[in-house]
Design a protein around this motif. Structure first.
Motif, PDB file in Angstrom:
ATOM      1  N   TYR A   1      -1.255   1.840  -6.652  1.00 50.08           N
ATOM      2  CA  TYR A   1      -1.132   2.469  -5.343  1.00 50.08           C
ATOM      3  C   TYR A   1       0.340   2.705  -5.019  1.00 50.08           C
ATOM      4  O   TYR A   1       1.147   1.774  -5.057  1.00 50.08           O
TER       5      TYR A   1
ATOM      6  N   GLU B   1      -1.660  -2.903  -5.650  1.00 49.74           N
ATOM      7  CA  GLU B   1      -3.043  -2.700  -5.230  1.00 49.74           C
ATOM      8  C   GLU B   1      -3.124  -1.760  -4.039  1.00 49.74           C
ATOM      9  O   GLU B   1      -2.194  -1.706  -3.243  1.00 49.74           O
ATOM     10  N   PRO B   2      -4.256  -1.073  -3.914  1.00 51.61           N
ATOM     11  CA  PRO B   2      -5.443  -1.068  -4.771  1.00 51.61           C
ATOM     12  C   PRO B   2      -5.219  -0.243  -6.032  1.00 51.61           C
ATOM     13  O   PRO B   2      -4.499   0.754  -6.015  1.00 51.61           O
TER      14      PRO B   2
ATOM     15  N   GLN C   1     -10.645  -0.088  -7.357  1.00 47.89           N
ATOM     16  CA  GLN C   1     -10.450  -0.975  -6.225  1.00 47.89           C
ATOM     17  C   GLN C   1     -10.280  -0.150  -4.951  1.00 47.89           C
ATOM     18  O   GLN C   1      -9.270   0.519  -4.769  1.00 47.89           O
TER      19      GLN C   1
ATOM     20  N   HIS D   1      -9.577   0.255  -0.891  1.00 47.47           N
ATOM     21  CA  HIS D   1      -8.609  -0.437  -0.035  1.00 47.47           C
ATOM     22  C   HIS D   1      -9.238  -1.686   0.580  1.00 47.47           C
ATOM     23  O   HIS D   1     -10.369  -1.667   1.029  1.00 47.47           O
TER      24      HIS D   1
ATOM     25  N   PRO E   1     -11.606  -5.424  -6.779  1.00 45.49           N
ATOM     26  CA  PRO E   1     -11.960  -4.342  -7.700  1.00 45.49           C
ATOM     27  C   PRO E   1     -13.449  -4.352  -8.060  1.00 45.49           C
ATOM     28  O   PRO E   1     -14.081  -5.405  -8.112  1.00 45.49           O
TER      29      PRO E   1
ATOM     30  N   ARG F   1      -2.533   6.912  -6.482  1.00 44.17           N
ATOM     31  CA  ARG F   1      -2.487   5.873  -7.511  1.00 44.17           C
ATOM     32  C   ARG F   1      -1.946   6.481  -8.785  1.00 44.17           C
ATOM     33  O   ARG F   1      -2.546   7.377  -9.356  1.00 44.17           O
TER      34      ARG F   1
END
Length: 147
Positions: A50, A55-56, A69, A71, A75, A141
């Motif tokens: 991200y 993450e995500p 995954q 938000h 995952p 991402r």
């Protein structure tokens, strides 16, 4: 003897043809049939972070497994395939500056909430930004392109 040899040759070629075609499968997603393959282009395999930080994440493994995954949640394991024609030729949408996009068909394997039911399917776009040396999913991402 010639008849047996000829029969064996035909059988071997027939089996070879069947196994060569087994790479492409058809999956129904909400009433639309998609032809897909597990022959994944190497440049899109990897971990997508991200905003290039963490993450995500989305993880695409070479064997067609990985994770998605959303938000603020753990995952979800996935299986995925790439959109292709009936002969296994991957569909690729060309853009500007050498950019292009693939469409993945994903299957959620262990979704824990109503948005990602177990064994349901969805589509995911992967854009390859060759001019930036990145691949991106959901516009947020990123991963560096494999050299």
């Amino acid at each position: 003897m010639k008849k047996i040899t000829l029969t064996l040759v035909v059988l071997i070629f027939s089996l070879g043809f069947v196994f060569a075609q087994s790479d492409v499968i058809s999956i129904d997603l909400k009433g639309t049939k998609y032809t897909v393959s597990k022959k994944i282009p190497k440049e899109i395999i990897g971990e997508y972070l991200y905003e290039k930080k963490g993450e995500p994440k989305v993880v695409l493994n070479a064997d067609g497994t990985g994770s998605f995954q959303p938000h603020m949640v753990p995952p979800i394991s996935i299986k995925y395939w790439i959109d292709c024609d009936a002969k296994g030729v991957i569909r690729k949408t060309e853009g500007i500056n050498g950019r292009y996009q693939y469409t993945l068909l994903i299957q959620y394997l262990d979704g824990k909430n109503g948005n990602y039911p177990v064994n349901s399917y969805d589509l995911m776009g992967v854009t390859v930004l060759t001019d930036q040396g990145q691949a991106v999913i959901y516009g947020e991402r990123y991963k560096a392109l494999n050299k």
